[in-house]
Design an enzyme around this catalytic site. Structure first.
Site, PDB file in Angstrom:
ATOM      1  N   ASP A  32       0.844  -1.205   0.000  1.00  0.00           N
ATOM      2  CA  ASP A  32       0.000   0.000   0.000  1.00  0.00           C
ATOM      3  C   ASP A  32       0.874   1.248   0.000  1.00  0.00           C
ATOM      4  O   ASP A  32       0.562   2.241  -0.631  1.00  0.00           O
ATOM      5  CB  ASP A  32      -0.854   0.051   1.275  1.00  0.00           C
ATOM      6  CG  ASP A  32      -1.951  -0.969   1.214  1.00  0.00           C
ATOM      7  OD1 ASP A  32      -1.969  -1.736   0.232  1.00  0.00           O
ATOM      8  OD2 ASP A  32      -2.760  -0.990   2.149  1.00  0.00           O
ATOM      9  N   PHE A  35       2.225   1.976  -3.335  1.00  0.00           N
ATOM     10  CA  PHE A  35       1.121   2.455  -4.166  1.00  0.00           C
ATOM     11  C   PHE A  35       0.840   3.936  -3.862  1.00  0.00           C
ATOM     12  O   PHE A  35       0.744   4.771  -4.762  1.00  0.00           O
ATOM     13  CB  PHE A  35      -0.127   1.606  -3.888  1.00  0.00           C
ATOM     14  CG  PHE A  35      -1.302   1.930  -4.773  1.00  0.00           C
ATOM     15  CD1 PHE A  35      -1.488   1.271  -5.986  1.00  0.00           C
ATOM     16  CD2 PHE A  35      -2.221   2.900  -4.399  1.00  0.00           C
ATOM     17  CE1 PHE A  35      -2.574   1.570  -6.807  1.00  0.00           C
ATOM     18  CE2 PHE A  35      -3.305   3.205  -5.211  1.00  0.00           C
ATOM     19  CZ  PHE A  35      -3.471   2.541  -6.410  1.00  0.00           C
ATOM     20  N   ASP A  36       0.761   4.240  -2.581  1.00  0.00           N
ATOM     21  CA  ASP A  36       0.472   5.624  -2.178  1.00  0.00           C
ATOM     22  C   ASP A  36       1.556   6.587  -2.651  1.00  0.00           C
ATOM     23  O   ASP A  36       1.277   7.706  -3.074  1.00  0.00           O
ATOM     24  CB  ASP A  36       0.346   5.727  -0.647  1.00  0.00           C
ATOM     25  CG  ASP A  36      -0.899   5.020  -0.157  1.00  0.00           C
ATOM     26  OD1 ASP A  36      -1.773   4.716  -0.996  1.00  0.00           O
ATOM     27  OD2 ASP A  36      -0.990   4.762   1.059  1.00  0.00           O
ATOM     28  N   GLU A 111     -28.168 -15.640 -13.624  1.00  0.00           N
ATOM     29  CA  GLU A 111     -27.315 -14.676 -12.898  1.00  0.00           C
ATOM     30  C   GLU A 111     -28.057 -14.136 -11.700  1.00  0.00           C
ATOM     31  O   GLU A 111     -29.284 -14.179 -11.657  1.00  0.00           O
ATOM     32  CB  GLU A 111     -27.021 -13.458 -13.793  1.00  0.00           C
ATOM     33  CG  GLU A 111     -26.022 -13.700 -14.859  1.00  0.00           C
ATOM     34  CD  GLU A 111     -26.016 -12.552 -15.859  1.00  0.00           C
ATOM     35  OE1 GLU A 111     -26.528 -11.464 -15.558  1.00  0.00           O
ATOM     36  OE2 GLU A 111     -25.497 -12.781 -16.952  1.00  0.00           O
ATOM     37  N   LYS A 113     -29.700 -11.234  -9.560  1.00  0.00           N
ATOM     38  CA  LYS A 113     -30.308  -9.939  -9.894  1.00  0.00           C
ATOM     39  C   LYS A 113     -29.905  -8.951  -8.806  1.00  0.00           C
ATOM     40  O   LYS A 113     -30.405  -8.993  -7.693  1.00  0.00           O
ATOM     41  CB  LYS A 113     -31.835 -10.071  -9.972  1.00  0.00           C
ATOM     42  CG  LYS A 113     -32.486  -8.794 -10.473  1.00  0.00           C
ATOM     43  CD  LYS A 113     -33.968  -8.985 -10.715  1.00  0.00           C
ATOM     44  CE  LYS A 113     -34.614  -7.762 -11.317  1.00  0.00           C
ATOM     45  NZ  LYS A 113     -34.326  -6.503 -10.669  1.00  0.00           N
ATOM     46  N   ASP A 115     -29.422  -5.721  -6.590  1.00  0.00           N
ATOM     47  CA  ASP A 115     -30.393  -4.696  -6.196  1.00  0.00           C
ATOM     48  C   ASP A 115     -29.689  -3.357  -5.993  1.00  0.00           C
ATOM     49  O   ASP A 115     -29.227  -3.033  -4.910  1.00  0.00           O
ATOM     50  CB  ASP A 115     -31.085  -5.142  -4.897  1.00  0.00           C
ATOM     51  CG  ASP A 115     -32.360  -4.376  -4.671  1.00  0.00           C
ATOM     52  OD1 ASP A 115     -32.785  -3.627  -5.576  1.00  0.00           O
ATOM     53  OD2 ASP A 115     -32.948  -4.518  -3.585  1.00  0.00           O
ATOM     54  N   ARG A 134     -29.569   5.160 -15.736  1.00  0.00           N
ATOM     55  CA  ARG A 134     -30.665   4.771 -16.619  1.00  0.00           C
ATOM     56  C   ARG A 134     -31.584   5.963 -16.936  1.00  0.00           C
ATOM     57  O   ARG A 134     -32.023   6.132 -18.057  1.00  0.00           O
ATOM     58  CB  ARG A 134     -31.507   3.677 -15.970  1.00  0.00           C
ATOM     59  CG  ARG A 134     -32.723   3.341 -16.809  1.00  0.00           C
ATOM     60  CD  ARG A 134     -33.898   2.956 -15.928  1.00  0.00           C
ATOM     61  NE  ARG A 134     -33.668   1.673 -15.350  1.00  0.00           N
ATOM     62  CZ  ARG A 134     -33.850   0.529 -16.008  1.00  0.00           C
ATOM     63  NH1 ARG A 134     -34.284   0.552 -17.236  1.00  0.00           N
ATOM     64  NH2 ARG A 134     -33.605  -0.599 -15.428  1.00  0.00           N
ATOM     65  N   TYR A 222     -23.405  -6.832 -16.030  1.00  0.00           N
ATOM     66  CA  TYR A 222     -24.300  -7.868 -16.550  1.00  0.00           C
ATOM     67  C   TYR A 222     -24.505  -7.831 -18.054  1.00  0.00           C
ATOM     68  O   TYR A 222     -25.231  -8.651 -18.586  1.00  0.00           O
ATOM     69  CB  TYR A 222     -25.632  -7.908 -15.814  1.00  0.00           C
ATOM     70  CG  TYR A 222     -26.421  -6.621 -15.795  1.00  0.00           C
ATOM     71  CD1 TYR A 222     -26.928  -6.065 -16.963  1.00  0.00           C
ATOM     72  CD2 TYR A 222     -26.676  -5.968 -14.593  1.00  0.00           C
ATOM     73  CE1 TYR A 222     -27.659  -4.890 -16.939  1.00  0.00           C
ATOM     74  CE2 TYR A 222     -27.407  -4.797 -14.563  1.00  0.00           C
ATOM     75  CZ  TYR A 222     -27.892  -4.264 -15.743  1.00  0.00           C
ATOM     76  OH  TYR A 222     -28.605  -3.110 -15.709  1.00  0.00           O
ATOM     77  N   LYS A 285     -31.417 -15.710 -18.695  1.00  0.00           N
ATOM     78  CA  LYS A 285     -31.233 -15.147 -20.035  1.00  0.00           C
ATOM     79  C   LYS A 285     -30.906 -16.248 -21.030  1.00  0.00           C
ATOM     80  O   LYS A 285     -30.204 -17.194 -20.671  1.00  0.00           O
ATOM     81  CB  LYS A 285     -30.039 -14.172 -20.046  1.00  0.00           C
ATOM     82  CG  LYS A 285     -30.148 -13.038 -19.088  1.00  0.00           C
ATOM     83  CD  LYS A 285     -28.851 -12.227 -19.062  1.00  0.00           C
ATOM     84  CE  LYS A 285     -29.005 -11.061 -18.097  1.00  0.00           C
ATOM     85  NZ  LYS A 285     -27.763 -10.316 -17.900  1.00  0.00           N
ATOM     86  N   LYS A 309     -38.224 -12.845  -9.106  1.00  0.00           N
ATOM     87  CA  LYS A 309     -37.907 -12.079  -7.885  1.00  0.00           C
ATOM     88  C   LYS A 309     -38.236 -12.895  -6.641  1.00  0.00           C
ATOM     89  O   LYS A 309     -39.274 -13.561  -6.577  1.00  0.00           O
ATOM     90  CB  LYS A 309     -38.706 -10.777  -7.872  1.00  0.00           C
ATOM     91  CG  LYS A 309     -38.401  -9.892  -9.091  1.00  0.00           C
ATOM     92  CD  LYS A 309     -37.797  -8.569  -8.743  1.00  0.00           C
ATOM     93  CE  LYS A 309     -38.781  -7.592  -8.207  1.00  0.00           C
ATOM     94  NZ  LYS A 309     -38.170  -6.293  -7.950  1.00  0.00           N
ATOM     95  N   CYS A 403     -43.531  20.692  16.262  1.00  0.00           N
ATOM     96  CA  CYS A 403     -42.711  19.738  17.003  1.00  0.00           C
ATOM     97  C   CYS A 403     -43.549  19.076  18.111  1.00  0.00           C
ATOM     98  O   CYS A 403     -44.175  19.769  18.914  1.00  0.00           O
ATOM     99  CB  CYS A 403     -41.507  20.458  17.610  1.00  0.00           C
ATOM    100  SG  CYS A 403     -40.519  19.377  18.651  1.00  0.00           S
ATOM    101  N   CYS A 406     -41.959  20.457  21.587  1.00  0.00           N
ATOM    102  CA  CYS A 406     -41.929  21.859  22.023  1.00  0.00           C
ATOM    103  C   CYS A 406     -42.880  22.744  21.235  1.00  0.00           C
ATOM    104  O   CYS A 406     -42.933  23.948  21.457  1.00  0.00           O
ATOM    105  CB  CYS A 406     -40.509  22.403  21.931  1.00  0.00           C
ATOM    106  SG  CYS A 406     -40.001  22.708  20.228  1.00  0.00           S
ATOM    107  N   CYS A 421     -36.958  20.335  13.784  1.00  0.00           N
ATOM    108  CA  CYS A 421     -37.466  21.316  14.736  1.00  0.00           C
ATOM    109  C   CYS A 421     -36.360  22.369  14.883  1.00  0.00           C
ATOM    110  O   CYS A 421     -35.236  22.034  15.265  1.00  0.00           O
ATOM    111  CB  CYS A 421     -37.746  20.654  16.075  1.00  0.00           C
ATOM    112  SG  CYS A 421     -37.965  21.869  17.382  1.00  0.00           S
ATOM    113  N   CYS A 427     -35.781  23.036  22.918  1.00  0.00           N
ATOM    114  CA  CYS A 427     -36.565  21.817  22.717  1.00  0.00           C
ATOM    115  C   CYS A 427     -35.922  20.693  23.539  1.00  0.00           C
ATOM    116  O   CYS A 427     -34.765  20.318  23.314  1.00  0.00           O
ATOM    117  CB  CYS A 427     -36.590  21.479  21.227  1.00  0.00           C
ATOM    118  SG  CYS A 427     -37.485  19.979  20.859  1.00  0.00           S
TER     119      CYS A 427
END
Ligand code: IVH
Length: 682
Positions: A32, A35-36, A111, A113, A115, A134, A222, A285, A309, A403, A406, A421, A427
């Site tokens: 690392d 890399f840095d 595959e 799906k 989310d 999209r 995908y 598919k 699903k 509220c 209060c 609030c 409050c």
């Protein structure tokens, strides 16, 4: 000059390659640190010679600010959706339909799906040039700068890639990132996200790609399309993409029969709980591209694929009432009280409703019967209303205008989901919340000073703000009768503070004066200032006066401080009362500066036997001499990078008793050094 240009090219190529080895292949070949150092060198060169900065420069992974709204871009090929079903019969129908139309000589690819949210990536001459959401399927937002921060998305392809390539997939937020983000949000007094999908889509729309980088999104590919592809099927096209530097799912299967498809579905319906990300079903598919083309698409969905699903485990129960809780920052959170119902092995009595929009979307009415679902570690949520059970005179649930504590008129900032609030100073739940936050473990760590004690002391007018804690005397606390309630707020028992507890409390208050500056700044409870931000601020500004006097530009010059946080800090210290509070806390001897001689805040690393600076360390199990968080804090101050899960990048695991066997095995498998507390501490 040519040398510089070549050097920039060389460093960019090498860093992109190392990034791929680390994130895609999980097989880094440099440390690392190296890399840095390479990254720093490239950053410096790009700063001096911006004309040579490449469009695939790895320095873009860290992000920055986007000032304008996202550009709208038209998709060359519209992003259509998938036919969805929850019914296995419909999957069988799909299969029957296909066999009638094209015979039996074909195979499926199954595959996961994912989310999240769909994204379309364009690569020209191997360089990622555009990333579009999209949107409405025809036109989406250009979120390229944000997408470039995702480490599993190559900025530049390798091998024999097509000159023009369109890759599509899902942007997701892994559970580990989601939990971390919500903890940070909670600590900073911000509203949390309801689920990883919302968190992913909220993140991708941020105008600050540095924050996007921090939240660690991931990409699940995908689909791959290019006119230049000679490959004839979907499965092989994904395998090919792996050669160009994309991370491809290990979990896809070619299936000849519908029975094999159901085997895949059934397997993942059970095992999805073991994944570090959410899936909501399986996509089936047709593998062959020619067959896909032959079958074509309707206006909305392809005929060659279907999404099955998974049903989330759900229960139906009655909504009894809605409480509106006031948080320490004034944010109002509606919480549904439900008739107790069994769901996935636990009794559910409450569900978060998050904000007014969710109540409105559900069109919730009093005494509605509602569906509750639970996913992973996420609190149950209401997903729908059973309208057939609604009585005609049930009134609509209306989010309060004032509220509940209060009666101040609630406010809502443009673009924010939460109502607030504004009566910060008077409050009661906000006052109590601020004090409880101040005393909490990650803040001033005053033991035995939880919600009950705070509430009691405020109600009895013994303390009014956080500074008053330091005026508390033995006789103020001794004999206090604290009431304890269970999680449903039912009274359990009363305990009065005895001599020993009183002594301990007084001692703990005294002890808190030694807490490092970053804990103190965090304890003040400024909106959006979580523990991480507080560390950055104290390290950079060194003392409270520098922070109080900092201008907006000074603040955003500090790493990870964006416009919103800077605005909150300015607003906080513009308030005379807050300055007075800090002055009082100073007068009681709290730490408001960092000692330059120490690596962190008044930190002494002489207790360590091993130099852990820059090392990736995982702390796991229970320890004899220290608390786990204490060890983590200590190692963090010693310059170690304390991470939560073991990977090939981990240098050491500090193992206590009862460390999980799976973790232990993983550490052994990866050859990570495992040390006991005695092996690292004097
Ligand atoms: S294929 C032409 N495969 O689900 C259809 N989509 O409900 C292209 N999704 O729009 C989509 N995982 O955002 C495909 N393995 C997967 C997927 C997947 C998630 C999303 C995608 C799609 C939506 C449809």
């Amino acid at each position: 000059m040519k040398d510089i240009k070549e050097k920039i090219q060389e460093l960019s190529d090498q860093l992109n390659e190392h990034n791929r080895k680390y994130y895609v292949d999980s097989n880094p070949i440099i440390s690392d640190y190296d890399f840095d150092m390479m990254m720093k060198e490239l950053e410096a060169l790009e700063k001096e010679y911006p004309q040579y900065k490449l469009p695939d420069s790895p320095t873009q992974r860290v992000g920055g600010f986007i000032t304008s709204k996202f550009k709208q871009v038209k998709h060359e090929v519209p992003m259509i959706s998938l036919a969805n079903t929850y019914s296995q019969e419909e999957v069988v129908d799909f299969d029957t339909r296909l066999r009638k139309s094209i015979g039996d000589d074909f195979e499926y690819v199954c595959e996961l799906k994912y989310d999240g949210l769909a994204i379309s990536l364009i690569y020209e001459e191997g360089v990622l040039t555009t990333a579009i959401t999209r949107g409405d399927g025809v036109v989406g937002d250009d979120v390229t700068a944000n997408i470039k921060t995702i480490n599993t998305i190559p900025l530049k392809l390798v091998g024999n890639y097509p000159k023009y390539l369109c890759v599509r997939g899902e942007i997701i937020m892994p559970h580990s990132s989601f939990i971390k983000l919500n903890v940070e949000k909670e600590e900073a007094g911000d509203q949390t996200f309801a689920n990883p999908r919302n968190a992913a889509s909220g993140t991708i729309k941020l105008q600050n790609s540095k924050e996007v980088a921090h939240r660690k999104l991931d990409f699940k590919l995908y689909s791959v399309t290019s006119d230049e592809l000679t490959i004839s099927n979907h499965y092989d096209s994904l395998k090919e993409a792996r050669k160009w530097g994309f991370k491809i799912s290990d979990f896809m299967a070619k299936c000849k029969s519908i029975d094999e498809v159901f085997d895949f579905i059934d397997y993942w319906d059970i095992h999805r709980k073991e994944l570090d990300f959410d899936i909501d079903g399986i996509v089936v598919k047709i593998n062959d591209f020619t067959l896909q083309e032959e079958l074509g698409s309707t206006a909305k969905v392809p005929r060659w694929a279907i999404a099955y699903k998974f049903k989330a485990e759900a229960a139906l129960t009655e909504l009894l009432s809605v409480d509106y809780q006031v948080g320490r920052t004034g944010a109002i959170t509606p919480v549904a009280n439900l008739a107790p119902v069994q769901l996935a092995g636990t009794t559910v009595k409450r569900a978060s409703l998050h904000n007014a929009d969710i109540i409105e979307e559900l069109d919730l009415h009093e005494h509605d019967f509602v569906y509750v679902e639970k996913g992973g570690e996420i609190i149950p949520k209401i997903t729908g209303v059973e309208l057939s059970k609604r009585k005609i005179d049930n009134k609509k649930i209306i989010f309060p205008e004032y509220c509940p504590a209060c009666s101040a008129k609630l406010e809502r900032n443009e673009g924010e989901a939460a109502h607030y609030c504004p009566n910060t100073k008077h409050c009661l739940p906000q006052i109590k919340g601020r004090i409880a936050h101040f005393t909490s473990r990650k803040a001033m760590n005053i033991a035995n000073f939880g919600d009950e004690t705070v509430s009691l002391l405020v109600d009895k007018n013994i303390i009014k703000d956080t500074a008053d804690i330091y005026t508390l005397k033995y006789e103020d606390i001794f004999g206090l009768e604290r009431e304890f309630h269970d999680e449903d707020n039912n009274f359990v028992r009363k305990i009065s503070l005895k001599e020993k507890s009183t002594d301990n409390l007084i001692e703990s208050i005294e002890e808190s004066k030694k807490r490092a500056f970053y804990h103190v700044l965090f304890a003040l409870g400024i909106r959006h200032i979580g523990e991480t931000v507080s560390k950055k601020l104290t390290k950079y500004f060194k003392n409270i006066d520098n922070i109080i006097n900092a201008t907006f530009d000074d603040l955003i010059a500090c790493d990870e401080i964006g416009e919103i946080i800077a605005g909150e800090i300015i607003e906080y210290f513009n308030d005379e009362d807050n300055i007075k509070l800090v002055d009082r806390l100073k007068s009681y001897g709290l730490t408001f500066s960092v000692d330059d001689l120490d690596s962190d805040n008044n930190f002494d690393d002489s207790k360590l036997k091993i130099d852990l600076k820059g090392k990736n360390v995982v702390v796991s199990g229970v320890f004899k001499n220290f608390s786990r968080d204490g060890i983590k804090d200590y190692l963090d101050s010693a310059g170690a990078n304390v991470v939560s899960s073991i990977s090939s990048k981990t240098d050491y695991v500090i193992a206590g008793e009862n460390m999980g066997p799976a973790k232990l095995e993983k550490a052994k498998k990866l050859g990570v050094s495992i040390l006991s507390e005695n092996e690292i501490f004097e």
